[in-house]
Motif scaffolding. Structure first.
Motif, short mmCIF file in Angstrom:
data_model
loop_
_atom_site.label_atom_id
_atom_site.label_comp_id
_atom_site.label_asym_id
_atom_site.label_seq_id
_atom_site.Cartn_x
_atom_site.Cartn_y
_atom_site.Cartn_z
N VAL A 114 47.03 -42.38 19.05
CA VAL A 114 48.27 -41.65 18.78
C VAL A 114 48.06 -40.45 17.86
O VAL A 114 48.93 -39.59 17.75
CB VAL A 114 49.39 -42.56 18.17
CG1 VAL A 114 49.89 -43.55 19.20
CG2 VAL A 114 48.90 -43.25 16.92
N ALA A 169 52.68 -54.96 3.25
CA ALA A 169 51.31 -54.78 2.74
C ALA A 169 50.76 -53.39 3.06
O ALA A 169 49.91 -52.89 2.33
CB ALA A 169 50.40 -55.85 3.33
N SER A 181 45.03 -47.66 20.62
CA SER A 181 46.19 -46.77 20.43
C SER A 181 46.38 -46.42 18.96
O SER A 181 46.95 -45.38 18.64
CB SER A 181 47.46 -47.42 20.99
OG SER A 181 47.67 -48.69 20.42
N LEU A 214 49.18 -66.50 6.48
CA LEU A 214 50.62 -66.41 6.14
C LEU A 214 51.09 -67.63 5.36
O LEU A 214 52.25 -67.72 4.98
CB LEU A 214 51.46 -66.30 7.41
CG LEU A 214 51.51 -64.95 8.12
CD1 LEU A 214 52.32 -65.06 9.41
CD2 LEU A 214 52.14 -63.89 7.21
N GLY A 218 55.78 -50.28 9.92
CA GLY A 218 54.90 -51.06 10.79
C GLY A 218 54.37 -50.29 11.98
O GLY A 218 54.21 -49.06 11.95
N ARG A 259 47.99 -56.78 22.99
CA ARG A 259 48.04 -56.92 21.54
C ARG A 259 48.06 -58.40 21.16
O ARG A 259 48.50 -59.23 21.95
CB ARG A 259 49.28 -56.20 20.98
CG ARG A 259 49.20 -54.69 21.19
CD ARG A 259 50.41 -53.96 20.67
NE ARG A 259 50.62 -54.08 19.24
CZ ARG A 259 50.03 -53.30 18.32
NH1 ARG A 259 49.19 -52.35 18.69
NH2 ARG A 259 50.28 -53.48 17.04
C1 LIG Z 1 51.17 -47.30 21.27
C2 LIG Z 1 52.39 -48.17 21.24
C3 LIG Z 1 53.58 -47.69 21.75
C4 LIG Z 1 54.71 -48.49 21.71
N1 LIG Z 1 55.87 -47.99 22.24
C5 LIG Z 1 56.97 -48.75 22.23
C6 LIG Z 1 58.19 -48.24 22.74
O1 LIG Z 1 58.26 -47.10 23.21
N2 LIG Z 1 59.27 -49.03 22.73
C7 LIG Z 1 59.23 -50.31 22.23
O2 LIG Z 1 60.25 -50.98 22.25
N3 LIG Z 1 58.10 -50.82 21.72
C8 LIG Z 1 56.97 -50.06 21.71
N4 LIG Z 1 55.82 -50.57 21.17
C9 LIG Z 1 55.84 -51.94 20.63
C10 LIG Z 1 56.44 -51.95 19.20
O3 LIG Z 1 55.71 -51.05 18.39
C11 LIG Z 1 56.37 -53.34 18.63
O4 LIG Z 1 57.00 -54.24 19.51
C12 LIG Z 1 57.08 -53.41 17.28
O5 LIG Z 1 56.45 -52.55 16.37
C13 LIG Z 1 57.06 -54.84 16.74
O6 LIG Z 1 57.71 -54.86 15.50
P1 LIG Z 1 57.42 -56.02 14.44
O7 LIG Z 1 58.38 -55.79 13.32
O8 LIG Z 1 57.38 -57.33 15.10
O9 LIG Z 1 55.92 -55.77 13.94
P2 LIG Z 1 55.15 -54.51 13.36
O10 LIG Z 1 55.81 -53.25 13.71
O11 LIG Z 1 53.74 -54.69 13.72
O12 LIG Z 1 55.34 -54.67 11.79
C14 LIG Z 1 54.81 -55.73 11.07
C15 LIG Z 1 54.58 -55.29 9.63
O13 LIG Z 1 54.28 -56.42 8.84
C16 LIG Z 1 53.27 -56.07 7.89
N5 LIG Z 1 52.62 -57.33 7.50
C17 LIG Z 1 51.95 -58.19 8.31
N6 LIG Z 1 51.59 -59.29 7.61
C18 LIG Z 1 52.03 -59.09 6.33
C19 LIG Z 1 51.96 -59.88 5.15
N7 LIG Z 1 51.43 -61.10 5.16
N8 LIG Z 1 52.50 -59.36 4.03
C20 LIG Z 1 53.08 -58.13 4.04
N9 LIG Z 1 53.19 -57.37 5.11
C21 LIG Z 1 52.67 -57.84 6.26
C22 LIG Z 1 52.37 -55.12 8.66
O14 LIG Z 1 51.64 -54.31 7.76
C23 LIG Z 1 53.40 -54.33 9.48
O15 LIG Z 1 53.81 -53.18 8.78
C24 LIG Z 1 54.67 -49.80 21.16
C25 LIG Z 1 53.47 -50.28 20.62
C26 LIG Z 1 52.35 -49.48 20.66
C27 LIG Z 1 51.08 -50.00 20.06
#
Ligand SMILES: Cc1cc2nc3c(=O)[nH]c(=O)nc-3n(C[C@H](O)[C@H](O)[C@H](O)COP(=O)(O)OP(=O)(O)OC[C@H]3O[C@@H](n4cnc5c(N)ncnc54)[C@H](O)[C@@H]3O)c2cc1C
Ligand SMILES: NC(=O)c1ccc[n+]([C@@H]2O[C@H](COP(=O)([O-])OP(=O)(O)OC[C@H]3O[C@@H](n4cnc5c(N)ncnc54)[C@H](O)[C@@H]3O)[C@@H](O)[C@H]2O)c1
Length: 475
Positions: free
Chosen positions: A171, A37, A167, A285, A42, A278
């Motif tokens: 960032v 979306a 954050s 969903l 992400g 977080r």
């Molecule tokens: C400042 C910061 C620093 C970090 N540094 C680290 C690090 O150094 N090392 C590390 O391992 N982790 C780090 N993290 C944590 C890491 O970013 C997350 O654990 C990781 O991004 C999780 O991935 P994910 O795919 O679960 O979700 P996300 O990365 O949050 O991605 C989910 C995606 O789904 C999309 N979405 C949600 N709902 C829908 C829907 N219904 N339809 C379509 N799209 C949808 C969202 O738009 C998003 O793009 C950090 C986090 C932050 C905030």
């Protein structure tokens, strides 16, 4: 096309979790689509790991080059080290664009269909997507939910995105406030305090619990505090929470005792970063369309095969991974969960092993760990009836660390005394985030300190810090 479905696999969310799952699905021959979306990549790519590590890299260099005492000890003199906030911010933004592009292209190259819009379940094996050109429905043999997480902002804290921010805005490094309050001393609080202090900001860190870095092993947190907090321009309030934060110039922060809730102080600062954890992005969903529901903290309930559960039972063909499952909010954990989900989708029964997934905070120096803290290991020992051993070794006894002039650090190995099995390893010091992987592999293979103490490590390397800890465990 599989059995009359549009896709073998549809993934909702193109963060690192969704991306990792998609790459593995293609390698297993699954016809795959991914729905996003917002920004491809992400949190990690756009607002998390990538920009924050770019800021840490640049500010870390400023810190090192301005450390005249450290450089002099190596025989080096540098004067007048300058930096540009804007250029450091650009470095982070450019890296985000590059990695976002690489991630998107990798999906396209592999033939993954990228569908832009909000995805939701509309029944078993069916998703709808609200796209710019209207609502579309797709069928899929299996569906993985990977919607990720968003910053948690406690009640009473007002975020304006400029003077009080999370954050997500931090960032971007749009300002370098003279005095910044950081609420929370977890990963984000620590990493940002490293950036801000290197770039000359004065910091007030506010932590609600009665210790800084409450999530880390106690010995490591104490040492990290001595090196990362105490000698720097950082004032700390521990056991205190930010009851109210009012944006503006100045930002007004009302502090209260976390236990008694009594008001303690009011401070005025130039800016405030809210780094208080977080929460899952799991609303809307369509889980109800398959009879499933979120748990009481709004995470998607899953088992260790990443299958979604409803009242403890597996919901057929529905999987969830990443931050939205609340297991380990880390990028590599999300993609590891994605691979496990795909393996199970392909009929190969596999379960995730959270014990062997490492974590690191990329401060200067770094903190890393894998497995249990000493406290958790002792609790487990009491329950299962074994004694826990702890062995520590120090960077100040390591030739490479001394050659680098960076001898602040420690490695701590926690193991079962009866079998020698390693239960946890914690490292604070130079390159801790790289050193931890040896321990991660050891835990994944349930190795013992007796085996590990006989491995040969190259000399002189920082990895000998771990070697020494293993040897001390069996001495
Ligand atoms: C400042 C910061 C620093 C970090 N540094 C680290 C690090 O150094 N090392 C590390 O391992 N982790 C780090 N993290 C944590 C890491 O970013 C997350 O654990 C990781 O991004 C999780 O991935 P994910 O795919 O679960 O979700 P996300 O990365 O949050 O991605 C989910 C995606 O789904 C999309 N979405 C949600 N709902 C829908 C829907 N219904 N339809 C379509 N799209 C949808 C969202 O738009 C998003 O793009 C950090 C986090 C932050 C905030
Ligand atoms: N290097 C990395 O891997 C990395 C870096 C950044 C973020 N992350 C991920 O992002 C997640 C979120 O990071 P985070 O630092 O926001 O969360 P966190 O859970 O690591 O730390 C939050 C801290 O804020 C404190 N807190 C909560 N409410 C408070 C209040 N009202 N007043 C004062 N203190 C309060 C908590 O006690 C805790 O110590 C982490 O769980 C981590 O998994 C990882």
């Amino acid at each position: 096309m599989s059995d009359g479905f549009d896709y073998d696999l549809v993934i909702i969310g193109a963060g690192v979790g969704g991306h990792g799952a998609a790459l593995h699905a293609v390698s297993c021959g699954l016809k795959t689509a991914i729905i996003e979306a917002n920004d491809m990549g992400g949190t990690c790519v756009n607002r998390g790991c990538i920009p924050s590590k770019a800021l840490l890299a640049a500010s870390g260099k400023v810190r090192e080059l301005r450390n005249a005492h450290h450089l002099k000890a190596l025989g080096i003199q540098i004067s007048n080290v300058q930096f540009s906030r804007e250029d450091i911010a650009n470095h982070a933004n450019n890296l985000v664009s590059k990695i976002q592009g690489d991630l998107t292209n990798s999906l396209k190259r592999l033939g993954v269909d990228i569908i832009r819009g909000w995805g939701k379940l509309v029944g078993s094996q069916k998703v709808s997507v609200s796209t710019d050109s209207g609502e579309k429905t797709f069928t899929a043999k299996d569906i993985i939910l990977s919607p990720g997480s968003i910053p948690f902002v406690p009640p009473g804290i007002e975020v304006d995105g400029k003077t009080v921010f999370t954050s997500d805005q931090g960032v971007k490094l749009e300002t370098l406030p003279d005095w910044v309050a950081i609420i929370g001393s977890g990963y984000i609080g620590l990493e940002f305090s490293d950036v801000y202090s290197a770039l000359g900001c004065e910091i007030t860190m506010i932590e609600a619990l009665d210790q800084l870095m409450p999530g880390f092993d106690r010995d490591i947190a104490k040492l990290a505090e001595r090196v990362l907090i105490t000698p720097r321009d950082i004032e700390t309030h521990v056991g205190i929470y930010a009851k109210r934060v009012i944006p503006g110039s100045p930002v007004v922060i009302e502090l209260a005792n976390f236990k008694t809730k009594e008001d303690v102080d009011v401070i005025e600062v130039d800016a405030c970063l809210v780094a208080t954890g977080r929460i899952p992005a799991t609303q809307n969903l369509g889980l109800e369309s398959v009879g499933a529901e979120l748990d009481r903290r709004n995470y998607i309930p899953v088992n260790d095969s990443m299958a979604v559960l409803s009242s403890g039972e597996v919901v057929p063909h529905l999987w969830a991974i990443g931050d939205a499952t609340g297991k380990m909010m880390l990028a590599h954990a999300a993609s590891a969960q994605g691979i496990i989900a795909v393996e199970n989708i392909c009929g190969r029964t596999k379960q995730i092993d959270y014990e062997s997934i490492p974590a690191a905070a990329f401060t200067h120096p770094e903190v890393s760990y894998v497995g249990k803290t000493e406290t958790a290991a002792r609790d487990m020992g009491k329950e299962l009836g074994f004694e826990v051993g702890v062995a520590k070794s120090y960077y100040k006894g390591n030739s490479k660390a001394l050659a680098e002039g960076e001898a602040d650090g420690m490695a701590k190995v926690i193991y079962r005394k009866d079998t020698g099995e390693v239960l946890g390893v914690h490292i604070f010091g130079l390159h801790a985030s790289d050193l931890i992987h040896e321990a991660s592999a050891a835990i994944a293979n349930r190795q013992t300190v007796h085996t590990l103490a006989h491995l040969v490590h190259a000399h002189p390397t920082l990895s000998e810090v771990l070697d020494e800890a293993y040897k001390r465990a069996v001495a």
